[in-house]
Design an enzyme around this catalytic site. Structure first.
Site, mmCIF file in Angstrom:
data_model
loop_
_atom_site.group_PDB
_atom_site.id
_atom_site.type_symbol
_atom_site.label_atom_id
_atom_site.label_comp_id
_atom_site.label_asym_id
_atom_site.label_seq_id
_atom_site.Cartn_x
_atom_site.Cartn_y
_atom_site.Cartn_z
ATOM 1 N N ARG A 1 -25.038 -2.170 7.252
ATOM 2 C CA ARG A 1 -25.190 -3.379 6.700
ATOM 3 C C ARG A 1 -25.263 -4.312 8.062
ATOM 4 O O ARG A 1 -25.702 -6.000 7.636
ATOM 5 C CB ARG A 1 -23.394 -3.717 6.551
ATOM 6 C CG ARG A 1 -22.809 -5.070 6.193
ATOM 7 C CD ARG A 1 -22.262 -4.726 4.966
ATOM 8 N NE ARG A 1 -22.272 -4.867 3.306
ATOM 9 C CZ ARG A 1 -21.247 -4.053 3.282
ATOM 10 N NH1 ARG A 1 -19.730 -4.790 3.657
ATOM 11 N NH2 ARG A 1 -21.201 -3.823 1.962
ATOM 12 N N LYS B 1 0.539 -1.364 -0.281
ATOM 13 C CA LYS B 1 0.127 0.081 0.318
ATOM 14 C C LYS B 1 0.947 1.055 -0.404
ATOM 15 O O LYS B 1 1.778 1.274 0.600
ATOM 16 C CB LYS B 1 -0.769 0.224 1.678
ATOM 17 C CG LYS B 1 -1.712 1.487 1.306
ATOM 18 C CD LYS B 1 -3.408 0.296 2.141
ATOM 19 C CE LYS B 1 -4.346 1.372 2.514
ATOM 20 N NZ LYS B 1 -5.336 1.046 2.825
ATOM 21 N N GLU C 1 -19.704 -5.038 10.120
ATOM 22 C CA GLU C 1 -20.502 -4.675 11.088
ATOM 23 C C GLU C 1 -21.474 -5.496 11.204
ATOM 24 O O GLU C 1 -21.748 -4.956 12.775
ATOM 25 C CB GLU C 1 -20.793 -3.374 10.187
ATOM 26 C CG GLU C 1 -19.973 -2.560 9.791
ATOM 27 C CD GLU C 1 -19.118 -2.807 8.161
ATOM 28 O OE1 GLU C 1 -19.407 -3.717 8.018
ATOM 29 O OE2 GLU C 1 -18.325 -1.841 8.060
HETATM 30 C C1 TPP Z 1 -18.642 -1.850 4.840
HETATM 31 C C2 TPP Z 1 -17.801 -1.034 4.547
HETATM 32 N N1 TPP Z 1 -16.503 -0.912 6.359
HETATM 33 C C3 TPP Z 1 -15.423 0.131 6.052
HETATM 34 C C4 TPP Z 1 -15.193 0.587 5.527
HETATM 35 C C5 TPP Z 1 -14.291 1.650 5.281
HETATM 36 N N2 TPP Z 1 -13.067 1.375 4.682
HETATM 37 C C6 TPP Z 1 -12.454 1.677 4.112
HETATM 38 S S1 TPP Z 1 -12.297 0.886 2.683
HETATM 39 C C7 TPP Z 1 -11.449 0.043 4.398
HETATM 40 C C8 TPP Z 1 -9.807 -0.481 3.534
HETATM 41 C C9 TPP Z 1 -9.664 -2.202 3.100
HETATM 42 O O1 TPP Z 1 -8.702 -2.441 3.053
HETATM 43 P P1 TPP Z 1 -8.623 -3.146 1.722
HETATM 44 O O2 TPP Z 1 -9.604 -3.994 0.829
HETATM 45 O O3 TPP Z 1 -8.083 -4.304 2.313
HETATM 46 O O4 TPP Z 1 -8.464 -2.374 0.566
HETATM 47 P P2 TPP Z 1 -6.563 -1.257 1.098
HETATM 48 O O5 TPP Z 1 -7.428 -0.245 1.300
HETATM 49 O O6 TPP Z 1 -5.337 -2.008 1.558
HETATM 50 O O7 TPP Z 1 -6.380 -1.371 -0.522
HETATM 51 C C10 TPP Z 1 -11.732 0.224 4.493
HETATM 52 C C11 TPP Z 1 -12.281 -0.320 5.997
HETATM 53 C C12 TPP Z 1 -15.834 1.006 3.815
HETATM 54 N N3 TPP Z 1 -15.487 1.048 3.263
HETATM 55 N N4 TPP Z 1 -17.410 -0.391 3.735
#
Ligand code: TPP
Ligand code: DXP
Ligand code: MG
Length: 638
Positions: free
Chosen positions: A405, A288, A377
């Site tokens: 959710r 990342k 969630e």
């Molecule tokens: C249902 C939901 N919960 C929480 C989030 C907040 N959120 C956005 S990106 C993220 C992390 C995602 O991690 P990953 O899929 O590994 O993507 P990366 O940022 O590492 O590329 C979170 C927790 C969200 N967008 N949707």
């Protein structure tokens, strides 16, 4: 200032242009794309690390697959900036997340390349599978379907539900697992351990390429040969990995892990995978923030850093000479720890938002009592319910829009059993630049209709602290406290914790003719409006109701008896929200008054700053003042 793209990027108006380039040129495209993202995000803001981490993947996917005919679904979509830039939005990219500009997430109405609207995580496999099954039905057998999902998003139940379904089909589905060991904060859970195990298994990695080569050769001899090859491959994988392969057990063909930053290798592998039918998963390991040293090093900070100097890496902060109010999230975080130090029953639960919710304050001080459960969630809610059955008092902090959710869990697992779970809904009201997927518009409506649930919202830091303290008391049941993204109004916010009577509002000022009823932080606009109106000798009443449920009936009787006109203001949906509750009270008690409600109307409101969106919906300070003056029949001052 418009950023000039690099030489090759300047010529890519769509993936068709990218596909005209030779494979040798892909490296340069990646460099230019990465630079264009850095240049733009540093001066216009937005999500950062995630898009940098998938530059090579983005280029390779659009190079190999025939998008938009082949359907590419991005999970969450915060990593899709490169995709947007390559698919016709390069010249509009400086408007990203701005009012009337392009969205920070893929959106169907924005582009045919955005196959599915996203923002909330873990939907990509389900959506891509739906597309793949539709293609089968429509006999579009040459069409490919690709879901790109991060390791964080893979922790959600929805992703597993989709894998479970997909594995039992023969749909053409490629899941690209972008594994960077990060969610917004470091990723958590057993799956993360499992992925690390695969990634670091030396023996497996050594023979993996050989298996790949053999498979490539065998698959040319037709479907039976493929079946045999597949069995051999699974057997070898199962013996080489500590556990049998999770994805293979779910009837996916598992490939990888491969280096997600080697664009040439990616292109080669994706080309091979195109020929392999059925559900398959490609495990890519990426970093990342790749290509921006500070973002690689401090990945949480650079998830969405705000504006920064791309040369020095300094993240710009406004410097104030006087003390400023804190963010509501920080008041939550510090207050929770303060209360937990006194009350051993208190627990903290966050579904993957330790930094965003400031739950990390308690997680650091009390790692056993404040837990990140992953992007989950639904689980967070029911897990909290489980804690509550044992006499603990969980504070389950979920962004308002993500709580959608976990709704059945709130109803079925918490409210029906009248369990003492405190839901702190951060980012309630307009989220701002994240836009329609992230606005916390509906929580008052969806929470207040459930029996046993208390629904409250603080107007300032002191009220947040007191509501949290009140909600933590023995004998309480389900309790919602909603508050917005951003700062409160009290620089000196560490006030003594005091109990608030549940369902008790607060009179801010008595007045004449019009009573303005507010709930939550938006009430501060009305305080300013009242100061303005006073200059013209106008004095509406203003009441900070604090609770949408139970309503302060005593105060409402007083208001409807004294005032002919009532204006309600909320940073939430008008359908079923706080204003609706006041109207219900009026009707139920036979009062007659002129009532006007300000809030979020029954339309999808897009992105912009919070103030711009309040203005758009008519409940910014000017809009509220206009409404009061109209109700008083007094001309608006120019
Ligand atoms: C249902 C939901 N919960 C929480 C989030 C907040 N959120 C956005 S990106 C993220 C992390 C995602 O991690 P990953 O899929 O590994 O993507 P990366 O940022 O590492 O590329 C979170 C927790 C969200 N967008 N949707
Ligand atoms: C993509 C996503 O869902 C998160 O990154 C979200 O944008 C965080 O919002 P805050 O910046 O309000 O924490
Ligand atoms: Mg990740």
């Amino acid at each position: 200032m418009i950023i000039e793209p690099g030489e090759l990027l300047a010529k890519i108006d769509s993936p068709a242009d990218l596909r005209q380039l030779s494979e040798d040129q892909l490296l340069q495209v990646c460099q230019e794309l990465r630079q264009f993202i850095i240049d733009n995000v540093s001066i216009y803001g937005g999500h950062f690390g995630a898009s940098l981490g998938v530059v090579e993947l983005t280029v390779a996917l659009h190079y190999v697959f025939n998008t938009p005919y082949d359907q590419l679904v991005w999970d969450v979509g915060h990593q899709a900036y490169g995709h947007k830039i390559l698919t016709g939005r390069r010249d509009a990219f400086h408007t990203n997340r701005k009012l009337n500009g392009i969205s920070g997430f893929p959106k169907r109405k924005e582009s045919e390349y955005d196959t599915f609207g996203v923002g909330h995580s873990s939907t990509s496999i389900s959506a891509a599978l739906g597309m793949a099954v539709a293609s089968q039905y429509k006999q579009e057998l040459d069409r490919h379907h690709i879901a790109v999902i991060g390791d964080g998003s893979m922790t959600a139940g929805m992703a597993f539900e989709a894998l479970n379904h997909a594995g039992a089909t023969d749909a053409d589905l490629l899941v690209v697992l972008n594994d960077n060991c990060m969610s917004i904060d470091p990723n958590v859970g057993a799956l993360k351990e499992y992925l690390t195990d695969i990634t670091t298994s030396r023996t497996y990695n050594k023979v993996r390429d050989e298996i790949w080569n053999i498979l490539g050769k065998i698959s040319k001899f037709g479907p039976n040969a493929q079946q045999i090859a597949s069995k051999v491959e699974s057997g070898i994988k199962a013996t080489l990995l500590k556990q049998s392969n999770l994805f293979e057990s779910l009837k996916f063909r598992y490939f990888g892990p491969i280096d997600g930053h080697d664009v040439h290798h990616l292109a080669m592998v994706l080309n091979d995978l195109k020929k392999i039918p059925g559900p398959k998963i490609l495990h890519c390991v990426t970093v990342k923030g790749k290509g921006f040293a500070l973002a690689e090093k401090e990945q949480t900070k650079w998830h969405a850093p705000g504006l920064f100097d791309k040369v020095t890496g300094e993240i710009y902060k406004v410097h104030h000479t006087t003390p400023q109010p804190p963010k509501y999230q920080d008041v939550f975080g510090h207050t929770l720890l303060e209360m937990a130090e006194q009350n051993p029953k208190i627990f903290g639960v966050t579904p993957a938002m330790p930094s965003g919710s400031s739950m990390n304050i308690m997680m650091k001080a009390m790692p056993d009592r404040a837990l990140d459960v992953g992007i989950a969630e639904q689980h967070a809610v029911t897990f909290s319910a489980g804690l509550a059955t044992q006499g603990l008092v969980p504070f389950c902090n979920i962004y308002s829009s993500f709580m959608q959710r976990g709704y059945d869990q709130v109803v079925h697992d918490v409210c029906l059993q009248n369990l003492h779970v405190v839901f702190c809904l951060d980012r309630a009201g307009f989220a701002g630049a994240d836009g329609q997927t992230h606005h916390g518009s509906y929580d008052i409506a969806y929470m207040r209709c459930i029996p046993n649930m208390v629904v409250s919202s603080p107007m300032n830091e002191q009220e947040l602290r007191n509501l949290m303290f009140t909600a933590s008391q023995d004998g309480m049941g389900p309790f919602t406290i909603r508050y917005p993204r951003g700062e409160g109004v009290m620089p000196a916010w560490r006030t003594p914790l005091e109990l608030i009577e549940v369902g008790k509002g607060r009179t801010i000022q008595e007045g004449e003719e019009v009573a303005v009823l507010t709930i939550g932080h938006i009430g501060n606009y009305v305080v300013d409006v009242c100061k303005n109106l006073k200059l013209d000798g106008l004095r509406p009443g203003h009441f900070d109701m604090r609770f949408a449920k139970p309503l302060d009936e005593k105060l409402l009787h007083h208001i409807f008896q004294k005032y002919d006109k009532v204006l309600t203001v909320e940073d939430g949906c008008l359908q079923g929200g706080f204003g609706s509750a006041v109207l219900e009270f009026m009707a139920d008690h036979g009062y007659q008054a002129q009532v006007k409600r300000l809030g979020i109307p029954d339309v999808i409101v897009e992105h912009g700053s919070q103030l711009e969106l309040h203005r758009l919906c008519g409940f910014d300070p000017e809009g509220i003042e206009r409404a009061v003056r109209e109700m008083m029949d007094v001309a608006v001052r120019v």
